[in-house]
Design a protein around this motif. Structure first.
Motif, short mmCIF file in Angstrom:
data_model
loop_
_atom_site.label_atom_id
_atom_site.label_comp_id
_atom_site.label_asym_id
_atom_site.label_seq_id
_atom_site.Cartn_x
_atom_site.Cartn_y
_atom_site.Cartn_z
N THR A 90 0.87 -1.18 0.00
CA THR A 90 0.00 0.00 0.00
C THR A 90 0.91 1.23 0.00
OG1 THR A 90 -0.06 -0.05 2.42
CG2 THR A 90 -1.86 -1.14 1.24
N TYR A 91 0.57 2.22 -0.80
CA TYR A 91 1.39 3.43 -0.88
C TYR A 91 0.50 4.65 -1.02
CZ TYR A 91 0.52 2.35 -5.80
OH TYR A 91 -0.08 2.03 -6.98
N ASP A 92 1.07 5.79 -0.74
CA ASP A 92 0.35 7.06 -0.81
C ASP A 92 0.02 7.38 -2.27
OD1 ASP A 92 -0.48 9.72 -0.75
OD2 ASP A 92 0.79 10.16 1.00
N GLU A 93 -1.24 7.73 -2.54
CA GLU A 93 -1.66 8.08 -3.90
C GLU A 93 -0.87 9.26 -4.44
OE1 GLU A 93 -3.93 6.71 -6.10
OE2 GLU A 93 -3.88 5.02 -4.71
N ASP A 94 -0.31 10.06 -3.55
CA ASP A 94 0.51 11.20 -3.95
C ASP A 94 1.72 10.74 -4.75
OD1 ASP A 94 0.66 13.99 -3.86
OD2 ASP A 94 2.26 13.91 -2.38
N LEU A 95 2.29 9.60 -4.37
CA LEU A 95 3.45 9.06 -5.08
C LEU A 95 3.07 8.64 -6.50
CD1 LEU A 95 5.07 6.80 -2.31
CD2 LEU A 95 5.59 9.17 -2.89
N GLU A 103 0.79 10.01 -8.35
CA GLU A 103 0.64 11.22 -9.15
C GLU A 103 2.00 11.73 -9.63
OE1 GLU A 103 -0.27 15.94 -8.74
OE2 GLU A 103 -0.77 14.65 -7.05
N ASP A 153 13.77 6.40 0.77
CA ASP A 153 12.75 7.45 0.82
C ASP A 153 12.25 7.73 -0.59
OD1 ASP A 153 11.13 9.58 1.28
OD2 ASP A 153 12.65 10.84 2.24
N ALA A 168 9.44 9.00 -1.74
CA ALA A 168 8.82 10.30 -1.95
C ALA A 168 9.86 11.37 -2.24
CB ALA A 168 8.00 10.69 -0.71
N SER A 170 -3.39 21.00 -5.66
CA SER A 170 -4.60 20.27 -5.29
C SER A 170 -5.78 21.21 -5.17
CB SER A 170 -4.40 19.54 -3.96
OG SER A 170 -3.32 18.64 -4.07
#
Length: 267
Positions: free
Chosen positions: A188-193, A195, A247, A249, A266
């Motif tokens: 699972t990872y941040d949707e920001d990554l 994008e 890291d 991100a 955003s």
């Protein structure tokens, strides 16, 4: 410039329609670096030879024969004349058994390409009609052919003024993707990554252009050989790749900055 030599000649047959065709290899090894094995002591080339496993004696070409191992050390001899007597239709005819949607072809099975062209002036019309009909329907033809004394499963598809025939790997030659992928975990990872990665991809999207491909290993070999020929030091080895990213991100954001990409704000 002389036309490349045909590696196979025969007939393309679809139902009751047939025409003479020939195959020309679509690849070449001419630009590759080829090494010879030398004797380290005197620098002269050495020749490979077949030797008898029992006596160690060299076996001359006229005394060599193919053998199929039925059980351990139990062989059936197969003479060249026996292979030639196998009268397979596919030795001289590309008989189309079925047509498949081009988009449905699994590219893992594609192996070696050849150009397929009419064998003579009398075959051009029938060949062209079949090619154009296949192009209109966006289908490829499935067939088999004997090349270099082996049966090959092949697929034919329209390509420019001719067709492209590609040897297919058999299903038994393929490793199941499940055997390789089943143990992979889905993190699972941040949707920001996602994008940020998508923005990097958008920056580098282009058309598929094989003319821009570079064989960096071949280029490095040529550079090393050229340096040795001129008595210079060989080029420095490429640095080892960095360790795994910790890291992600931070690395992705630095990549955006390096590419001059600004993120959309955003809502």
């Amino acid at each position: 410039m002389a036309a490349p030599r045909a590696v196979w000649k025969g007939f393309l047959k679809v139902g009751s329609v047939s025409c003479g065709v020939k195959l020309v290899s679509a690849t070449s090894e001419a630009s590759k670096i080829h090494f010879k094995i030398l004797n380290r002591k005197d620098g002269l080339p050495v020749n490979s030879a077949y030797v008898d496993e029992g006596t160690g004696d060299r076996v001359e070409r006229e005394d060599q024969v193919k053998g199929y191992e039925v059980e351990k050390d139990d062989f059936i001899k197969v003479e060249p004349e026996e292979i030639k007597k196998l009268k397979l239709t596919s030795a001289h005819t590309l008989e189309v058994g079925e047509f498949v949607d081009i988009s449905s072809i699994d590219t893992r099975y594609l192996e070696k390409p050849y150009y397929l062209i009419p064998a003579d002036g009398a075959s051009i019309e029938a060949f062209s009609v079949l090619r154009d009909a296949m192009a209109k329907k966006r289908v490829a033809a499935r067939s088999c052919v004997v090349l270099y004394q082996r049966g090959r499963e092949v697929v034919l598809q329209p390509y420019g003024k001719g067709m492209l025939l590609t040897e297919l790997r058999t299903h038994n030659e393929m490793t199941s993707e499940k055997a390789v992928f089943d143990d992979l975990k889905s993190p699972t990872y941040d949707e920001d990554l996602l994008e940020i990665a998508s923005l990097l991809i958008d920056k580098k999207v282009t058309k598929f252009d094989p003319s821009k491909f570079e064989d960096t290993y071949e280029d490095a070999l040529i550079a090393m050989i050229d340096a040795k020929r001129k008595g210079k030091k060989p080029p420095k080895a490429a640095p080892r790749p960095e360790e795994n990213v910790v890291d992600l991100a931070s690395v992705l954001k630095k990549s955006l900055a390096r590419e001059g990409i600004k993120r959309r704000k955003s809502a």
